[in-house]
Write an enzyme that holds these catalytic residues in place. Structure first.
Site, short mmCIF file in Angstrom:
data_model
loop_
_atom_site.label_atom_id
_atom_site.label_comp_id
_atom_site.label_asym_id
_atom_site.label_seq_id
_atom_site.Cartn_x
_atom_site.Cartn_y
_atom_site.Cartn_z
N GLY A 1 0.75 -1.62 0.09
CA GLY A 1 -0.19 0.24 0.16
C GLY A 1 1.03 1.27 0.13
N ASP A 2 1.79 1.39 0.79
CA ASP A 2 2.75 1.95 0.70
C ASP A 2 3.46 2.78 -1.40
OD1 ASP A 2 4.34 -0.13 0.60
OD2 ASP A 2 5.49 0.39 2.38
N ALA A 3 3.94 1.41 -1.82
CA ALA A 3 3.89 1.81 -3.11
C ALA A 3 3.24 2.29 -3.76
CB ALA A 3 4.35 0.50 -3.68
N PHE A 42 0.75 4.22 -2.98
CA PHE A 42 0.56 5.90 -1.67
C PHE A 42 2.12 7.06 -3.07
CE2 PHE A 42 1.35 9.37 0.14
CZ PHE A 42 -0.03 10.05 0.55
N TRP A 43 3.49 6.32 -2.93
CA TRP A 43 4.32 6.90 -3.21
C TRP A 43 4.36 7.17 -5.33
CZ3 TRP A 43 4.36 7.07 0.48
CH2 TRP A 43 5.59 6.17 2.75
#
Ligand code: TYD
Ligand code: MG
Length: 428
Positions: A190-192, A194-195
């Site tokens: 999920g971080d990816a 958003f990145w």
């Protein structure tokens, strides 16, 4: 005055490390921060640790009270972050998970950097990753190095190694009507996701230093999720972070009481640890207790027999299938040591299914839950359909090689082939 940085900590059932994460914020050399602890309805043990910190005015606490059966519907930490951002007031936003520690100068160095370069909105750092056992003893470690200015930071920078301005988060919101994408398909990264949204506006600038330490425990989502197929087959024993053990039966989870474990000849070695959101996705079925004999709810994929009779039956689809001969027992590797004794009367009350014999024919119905090996391909039989399954998945599900049944190609082609039980690609 507003604090300079808002730190958003997402938490779920990590009593051993969540305190370290909070302490690492308290120990920052730069003190102009506020901390939002976003707790995803953790257990009591975790709540106890968190409660100790809540007298500090800079620390804010929110509990999602999410229902366990809804966990799988969203990438939970992304949903928690989206809930937190509108509550925060800092000029900068920074993320922390409950198994990560910031080094003491992290907030100071990162905010200094963004203060100095007013045209830069996103900064990231290197990370130390420590793989630890259940007692947090170090198993191995490595560093995730910085890689220069990143126009594509997805999958190259961790959740806890980024700090960015509120301004850029608002640009993302204006475009997507949300900050983080909480679609569950991005649970493992999920971080990816958003990145990638942030990168549409600006690159990530590095500080060439390790500024956080992330602990990878055996119960982290990614470790537990590794090599799990999209559906857990019937007959598998599973366990989440709690101590309850369940059997997947007819795609429901049936809690199995301790006293029934030996009675039904299950093996403690075969319990598969899975992430809670995956476990609770399966609706609750009838618990497995003494009542299963009178209610004809003995779990499927068990071998049963009455003390005083010779007939053996295999339970499948809530029916009993008589096993016709010794050859069939050998053919499908039925394990006599797992035979469950049941009263003749209770057996008679179970509906009859088609017999099981040792030769395949177009009319033959395969026993459920058997692993076939044809050439170098593995198949699992369920409802008379063969599902291609990966050897890594078989290992994760605790099948042993001795259980595999050889099958020729001609035999395999007698049966329909259904959806594959491969695993989803995951990030280490
Ligand atoms: P974690 O188990 O540490 O996963 P990973 O293997 O990717 O490190 O979980 C990541 C974050 O997600 C952590 O901050 C806790 C949070 N989380 C929830 O908020 N709800 C949940 O149901 C789960 C499983 C995790
Ligand atoms: Mg983690």
């Amino acid at each position: 005055m507003n604090p300079k940085v808002s730190v958003i900590l997402t938490s779920y059932n990590k009593p051993q490390t969540v305190g370290k994460a909070i302490d690492s914020v308290l120990r920052q050399t730069m003190q102009e921060w506020e901390l939002f602890i976003m707790d995803d309805a953790s257990n009591e043990e975790t709540a106890k640790v968190i409660n100790k910190y809540l007298n500090d005015k800079r620390i804010h606490y929110c509990n999602s009270y999410v229902d366990d059966q809804d966990r799988y519907k969203k990438t939970r930490y992304a949903a928690l972050i989206n809930q937190a951002i509108p509550l925060t007031t800092g000029k900068y936003l920074s993320y922390l998970t409950d198994d990560t520690e910031y080094l003491p100068t992290r907030l100071k160095e990162m905010t200094n950097f963004l203060d100095r370069y007013s045209n830069i909105d996103i900064v990231y750092s290197g990370q130390m990753i420590q793989h630890v056992d259940n007692e947090l003893k170090l198993v191995s470690m490595k560093t995730r190095k910085t890689k220069g200015v990143l126009k594509r930071a997805a999958n190259r920078v961790d959740h806890c190694s980024v700090l960015h301005s509120r301004t850029i988060a608002e640009k993302v919101f204006r475009k997507y009507r949300s900050y983080w994408d909480d679609n569950p398909k991005y649970w493992h990264n999920g971080d990816a996701a958003f990145w990638s949204r942030l990168n549409e506006f600006e690159p990530f600038y590095p500080i060439h230093k390790v500024l956080d330490i992330s602990y990878k425990t055996p119960s982290s989502f990614q470790k537990l999720n590794a090599f799990l197929p999209p559906k857990i087959p019937d007959g598998i024993l599973v366990k989440g972070l709690g101590s309850e053990v369940y059997l997947i039966d007819q795609q429901k989870r049936r809690q199995i009481k301790d006293e029934m474990f030996d009675r039904l000849k299950y093996n403690h070695q075969k319990i598969v640890a899975v992430p809670d959101p995956v476990l609770f996705k399966y609706p609750c079925g009838d618990p497995i207790d003494e009542s299963i004999f009178r209610n004809q709810t003995i779990p499927n994929q068990r071998l049963i027999k009455a003390e005083e009779r010779a007939d053996l039956f295999y339970l499948q689809g809530n029916q009993k299938r008589k096993i016709l001969d010794q050859k069939a027992i050998r053919r499908f590797h039925f394990k006599l040591e797992e035979l469950v004794h049941v009263n003749q009367e209770d057996i008679e009350n179970i509906a009859d299914g088609p017999h099981i014999h040792s030769t395949f024919s177009p009319k033959f119905i395969l026993p459920d839950g058997v692993i076939y090996l044809e050439g170098s391909d593995y198949f699992l039989s369920y409802k008379n359909i063969l599902h291609l399954i990966h050897i890594q998945v078989l290992k994760k599900l605790q099948f042993s090689e001795a259980e595999f049944v050889r099958m020729t190609k001609e035999e395999r082609l007698l049966f329909e082939e259904g959806e594959s039980l491969l695993f989803e690609i995951f990030r280490k």
